[in-house]
Design a protein around this motif. Structure first.
Motif, PDB file in Angstrom:
ATOM      1  N   GLY A 182       9.174   1.846  -4.387  1.00  0.00           N
ATOM      2  CA  GLY A 182       8.950   2.212  -5.777  1.00  0.00           C
ATOM      3  C   GLY A 182       7.593   2.875  -5.973  1.00  0.00           C
ATOM      4  N   TRP A 183       7.264   3.136  -7.249  1.00  0.00           N
ATOM      5  CA  TRP A 183       6.006   3.804  -7.552  1.00  0.00           C
ATOM      6  C   TRP A 183       5.341   3.121  -8.744  1.00  0.00           C
ATOM      7  CZ3 TRP A 183       2.761   6.117  -4.815  1.00  0.00           C
ATOM      8  CH2 TRP A 183       1.751   6.933  -5.342  1.00  0.00           C
ATOM      9  N   ASP A 184       5.177   1.812  -8.613  1.00  0.00           N
ATOM     10  CA  ASP A 184       4.483   1.072  -9.654  1.00  0.00           C
ATOM     11  C   ASP A 184       3.010   0.924  -9.272  1.00  0.00           C
ATOM     12  OD1 ASP A 184       4.583  -0.783  -7.581  1.00  0.00           O
ATOM     13  OD2 ASP A 184       5.906  -2.164  -8.623  1.00  0.00           O
ATOM     14  N   LYS A 185       2.243   0.224 -10.094  1.00  0.00           N
ATOM     15  CA  LYS A 185       0.801   0.061  -9.846  1.00  0.00           C
ATOM     16  C   LYS A 185       0.536  -0.615  -8.498  1.00  0.00           C
ATOM     17  CE  LYS A 185      -0.829   1.694 -13.754  1.00  0.00           C
ATOM     18  NZ  LYS A 185      -1.411   3.007 -13.763  1.00  0.00           N
ATOM     19  N   ALA A 186       1.359  -1.581  -8.136  1.00  0.00           N
ATOM     20  CA  ALA A 186       1.170  -2.282  -6.861  1.00  0.00           C
ATOM     21  C   ALA A 186       1.380  -1.342  -5.680  1.00  0.00           C
ATOM     22  CB  ALA A 186       2.111  -3.476  -6.777  1.00  0.00           C
ATOM     23  N   ALA A 187       2.413  -0.511  -5.740  1.00  0.00           N
ATOM     24  CA  ALA A 187       2.672   0.439  -4.657  1.00  0.00           C
ATOM     25  C   ALA A 187       1.559   1.477  -4.576  1.00  0.00           C
ATOM     26  CB  ALA A 187       4.019   1.135  -4.876  1.00  0.00           C
ATOM     27  N   GLN A 188       1.078   1.933  -5.726  1.00  0.00           N
ATOM     28  CA  GLN A 188      -0.014   2.895  -5.736  1.00  0.00           C
ATOM     29  C   GLN A 188      -1.273   2.313  -5.125  1.00  0.00           C
ATOM     30  OE1 GLN A 188      -0.368   4.622  -9.717  1.00  0.00           O
ATOM     31  NE2 GLN A 188       1.863   4.569  -9.904  1.00  0.00           N
ATOM     32  N   ALA A 189      -1.585   1.071  -5.489  1.00  0.00           N
ATOM     33  CA  ALA A 189      -2.768   0.406  -4.940  1.00  0.00           C
ATOM     34  C   ALA A 189      -2.633   0.200  -3.437  1.00  0.00           C
ATOM     35  CB  ALA A 189      -2.975  -0.940  -5.640  1.00  0.00           C
ATOM     36  N   ALA A 190      -1.437  -0.146  -2.979  1.00  0.00           N
ATOM     37  CA  ALA A 190      -1.204  -0.362  -1.547  1.00  0.00           C
ATOM     38  C   ALA A 190      -1.397   0.919  -0.750  1.00  0.00           C
ATOM     39  CB  ALA A 190       0.186  -0.927  -1.320  1.00  0.00           C
ATOM     40  N   GLN A 191      -1.168   2.072  -1.393  1.00  0.00           N
ATOM     41  CA  GLN A 191      -1.319   3.360  -0.707  1.00  0.00           C
ATOM     42  C   GLN A 191      -2.735   3.916  -0.890  1.00  0.00           C
ATOM     43  OE1 GLN A 191       0.768   4.243   1.469  1.00  0.00           O
ATOM     44  NE2 GLN A 191       2.372   2.838   0.849  1.00  0.00           N
ATOM     45  N   GLY A 192      -3.634   3.132  -1.475  1.00  0.00           N
ATOM     46  CA  GLY A 192      -5.020   3.553  -1.596  1.00  0.00           C
ATOM     47  C   GLY A 192      -5.318   4.418  -2.796  1.00  0.00           C
ATOM     48  N   LEU A 193      -4.512   4.337  -3.826  1.00  0.00           N
ATOM     49  CA  LEU A 193      -4.766   5.124  -5.041  1.00  0.00           C
ATOM     50  C   LEU A 193      -5.409   4.275  -6.111  1.00  0.00           C
ATOM     51  CD1 LEU A 193      -1.497   7.235  -5.327  1.00  0.00           C
ATOM     52  CD2 LEU A 193      -3.583   7.774  -4.133  1.00  0.00           C
TER      53      LEU A 193
END
Length: 107
Positions: A96-107
């Motif tokens: 997915g592309w939620d806040k958790a996924a974004q944070a995990a990818q370094g964003l």
């Protein structure tokens, strides 16, 4: 960094733009054009379980009850668009592309 999804999916497009803006070089793997291998499906299912299937999708709503009862690997092999998108293989494997996924990818 590989982004598994569908090139026409708005969420996938959004993720690609954000990753590129952050300096990553994401490569889109369109699962409709190049379906997931059995090993990839098994890996994703081990990581995400039943969350890997997008039960809000048009494809899901079009399936019969018998088809919906099939195991996740069979569903994804027969209907690649059932996969919740995107799955990103980057800093870590995310769904997915939620806040958790974004944070995990370094964003």
């Amino acid at each position: 960094m590989i982004v598994y999804g569908i090139k026409t999916c708005d969420t996938v497009k959004k993720a690609l733009r954000a990753l590129e803006a952050a300096g990553h070089a994401p490569v889109l793997r369109d699962v409709r054009a190049e379906p997931l291998s059995a090993a990839e499906i098994a890996e994703f299912q081990a990581a995400f379980g039943d969350r890997l299937i997008n039960r809000a999708s048009t494809t899901w709503r079009g399936l019969s009850e018998a088809e919906r009862a099939a195991p996740v690997p069979e569903l994804l092999a027969a209907h690649p668009t059932l996969m919740k998108r995107p799955v990103i293989r980057g800093v870590e494997l995310t769904l997915g592309w939620d806040k958790a996924a974004q944070a995990a990818q370094g964003l």
